[in-house]
Structures are given as structure tokens and as C-alpha cells.
Write a protein that holds these residues in place. Structure first.
Motif, PDB file in Angstrom:
ATOM      1  N   SER A 245       3.730 110.535 -22.667  1.00 23.87           N
ATOM      2  CA  SER A 245       3.659 109.879 -21.345  1.00 23.87           C
ATOM      3  C   SER A 245       2.831 108.626 -21.395  1.00 23.87           C
ATOM      4  O   SER A 245       1.890 108.507 -22.087  1.00 23.87           O
ATOM      5  CB  SER A 245       3.045 110.833 -20.317  1.00 23.87           C
ATOM      6  OG  SER A 245       3.871 111.947 -20.162  1.00 23.87           O
TER       7      SER A 245
ATOM      8  N   VAL B  52      -2.421 120.934 -18.236  1.00 16.64           N
ATOM      9  CA  VAL B  52      -1.811 120.361 -17.035  1.00 16.64           C
ATOM     10  C   VAL B  52      -0.362 119.939 -17.248  1.00 16.64           C
ATOM     11  O   VAL B  52       0.296 119.462 -16.331  1.00 16.64           O
ATOM     12  CB  VAL B  52      -2.627 119.199 -16.431  1.00 16.64           C
ATOM     13  CG1 VAL B  52      -4.018 119.652 -16.055  1.00 16.64           C
ATOM     14  CG2 VAL B  52      -2.655 117.999 -17.358  1.00 16.64           C
TER      15      VAL B  52
ATOM     16  N   ARG C  91       0.811 117.613 -19.379  1.00 13.46           N
ATOM     17  CA  ARG C  91       1.005 116.184 -19.647  1.00 13.46           C
ATOM     18  C   ARG C  91       1.479 116.023 -21.077  1.00 13.46           C
ATOM     19  O   ARG C  91       0.824 116.454 -22.006  1.00 13.46           O
ATOM     20  CB  ARG C  91      -0.302 115.416 -19.447  1.00 13.46           C
ATOM     21  CG  ARG C  91      -0.169 113.944 -19.665  1.00 13.46           C
ATOM     22  CD  ARG C  91      -1.481 113.235 -19.333  1.00 13.46           C
ATOM     23  NE  ARG C  91      -1.358 111.840 -19.564  1.00 13.46           N
ATOM     24  CZ  ARG C  91      -1.711 111.222 -20.696  1.00 13.46           C
ATOM     25  NH1 ARG C  91      -2.225 111.926 -21.680  1.00 13.46           N
ATOM     26  NH2 ARG C  91      -1.560 109.936 -20.840  1.00 13.46           N
ATOM     27  N   SER C  92       2.600 115.378 -21.232  1.00 14.20           N
ATOM     28  CA  SER C  92       3.161 115.152 -22.551  1.00 14.20           C
ATOM     29  C   SER C  92       2.362 114.065 -23.261  1.00 14.20           C
ATOM     30  O   SER C  92       1.899 113.109 -22.644  1.00 14.20           O
ATOM     31  CB  SER C  92       4.619 114.718 -22.413  1.00 14.20           C
ATOM     32  OG  SER C  92       5.120 114.244 -23.637  1.00 14.20           O
ATOM     33  N   THR C  93       2.263 114.180 -24.563  1.00 12.47           N
ATOM     34  CA  THR C  93       1.592 113.135 -25.341  1.00 12.47           C
ATOM     35  C   THR C  93       2.449 111.873 -25.401  1.00 12.47           C
ATOM     36  O   THR C  93       1.983 110.830 -25.801  1.00 12.47           O
ATOM     37  CB  THR C  93       1.276 113.612 -26.769  1.00 12.47           C
ATOM     38  OG1 THR C  93       2.503 114.046 -27.383  1.00 12.47           O
ATOM     39  CG2 THR C  93       0.268 114.734 -26.760  1.00 12.47           C
TER      40      THR C  93
ATOM     41  N   MET D 268      -1.313 115.665 -10.148  1.00 11.35           N
ATOM     42  CA  MET D 268      -1.171 116.638 -11.204  1.00 11.35           C
ATOM     43  C   MET D 268       0.191 117.314 -11.050  1.00 11.35           C
ATOM     44  O   MET D 268       0.629 117.603  -9.953  1.00 11.35           O
ATOM     45  CB  MET D 268      -2.301 117.658 -11.090  1.00 11.35           C
ATOM     46  CG  MET D 268      -2.477 118.507 -12.300  1.00 11.35           C
ATOM     47  SD  MET D 268      -3.907 119.618 -12.191  1.00 11.35           S
ATOM     48  CE  MET D 268      -5.201 118.527 -11.708  1.00 11.35           C
ATOM     49  N   SER D 269       0.828 117.543 -12.165  1.00  7.70           N
ATOM     50  CA  SER D 269       2.163 118.131 -12.093  1.00  7.70           C
ATOM     51  C   SER D 269       2.089 119.609 -11.734  1.00  7.70           C
ATOM     52  O   SER D 269       1.056 120.250 -11.867  1.00  7.70           O
ATOM     53  CB  SER D 269       2.873 117.964 -13.437  1.00  7.70           C
ATOM     54  OG  SER D 269       2.544 119.004 -14.318  1.00  7.70           O
TER      55      SER D 269
ATOM     56  N   ASP E 251      -4.621 117.997 -21.528  1.00  6.13           N
ATOM     57  CA  ASP E 251      -3.236 117.552 -21.427  1.00  6.13           C
ATOM     58  C   ASP E 251      -2.275 118.731 -21.527  1.00  6.13           C
ATOM     59  O   ASP E 251      -1.319 118.828 -20.758  1.00  6.13           O
ATOM     60  CB  ASP E 251      -2.900 116.531 -22.520  1.00  6.13           C
ATOM     61  CG  ASP E 251      -3.486 115.160 -22.246  1.00  6.13           C
ATOM     62  OD1 ASP E 251      -3.880 114.895 -21.098  1.00  6.13           O
ATOM     63  OD2 ASP E 251      -3.548 114.347 -23.190  1.00  6.13           O
ATOM     64  N   ASP E 252      -2.517 119.620 -22.464  1.00  6.37           N
ATOM     65  CA  ASP E 252      -1.663 120.796 -22.609  1.00  6.37           C
ATOM     66  C   ASP E 252      -1.729 121.659 -21.355  1.00  6.37           C
ATOM     67  O   ASP E 252      -0.695 122.103 -20.848  1.00  6.37           O
ATOM     68  CB  ASP E 252      -2.076 121.615 -23.834  1.00  6.37           C
ATOM     69  CG  ASP E 252      -1.240 122.872 -23.990  1.00  6.37           C
ATOM     70  OD1 ASP E 252      -0.012 122.744 -24.173  1.00  6.37           O
ATOM     71  OD2 ASP E 252      -1.802 123.977 -23.893  1.00  6.37           O
TER      72      ASP E 252
END
Length: 70
Positions: free
Chosen positions: A70, A64, A66-68, A1-2, A61-62
Motif C-alpha cells: 500500500s 490492521v 495493511r498490505s506492505t 482503519m480497515s 500493519d499485519d
């Protein structure tokens, strides 16, 4: 996880003008856990991530970071 989870969590919390205590109470977790998540010292389990995303009405996604794309 970023490492973006902590930043995003804090951003959403501040946008709603919530203390860590209030957020913790509203999602049913410990205040110290919120602090650890925001400082990227710990990562929440999937159930906690879902609770937080639902509370803020955002996607996982938002939350954590995570870009859509990716």
C-alpha cells in the motif's frame, strides 16, 4: 482503519486458542473491548494496538490488515 482489524484479531486469537476473556486479561483490557474490536464496532487506541501486536508477535500493519504494497 480497515475493517480487517476485527477479522485479524479474531484469527490470531483463535490460532492461539484463547477466549476473549483470556486475551483481555493477558493484555490488560476489558473483555467487552475485545468483542467490540472483533465486531468492528470500536477501534483500539494506539497503545492497545501495540499491546495486541506485541502479544501476538505481529506487526501493526499485519494486525490492521495493511498490505506492505500500500
Amino acid at each position: 482503519m480497515s475493517g480487517l482489524l476485527g477479522h485479524n484479531l479474531q484469527r490470531h486469537r483463535h490460532a492461539m486458542k484463547l477466549s476473549q476473556r483470556k486475551l483481555a486479561d493477558r493484555v490488560g483490557i476489558d473483555r467487552a473491548a475485545i468483542s467490540h474490536y472483533e465486531l468492528n464496532r470500536r477501534e483500539p487506541d494506539i497503545r492497545t494496538l501495540i499491546k495486541l501486536a506485541n502479544y501476538f508477535d505481529v506487526s501493526l500493519d499485519d494486525l490492521v490488515g495493511r498490505s506492505t504494497n500500500s
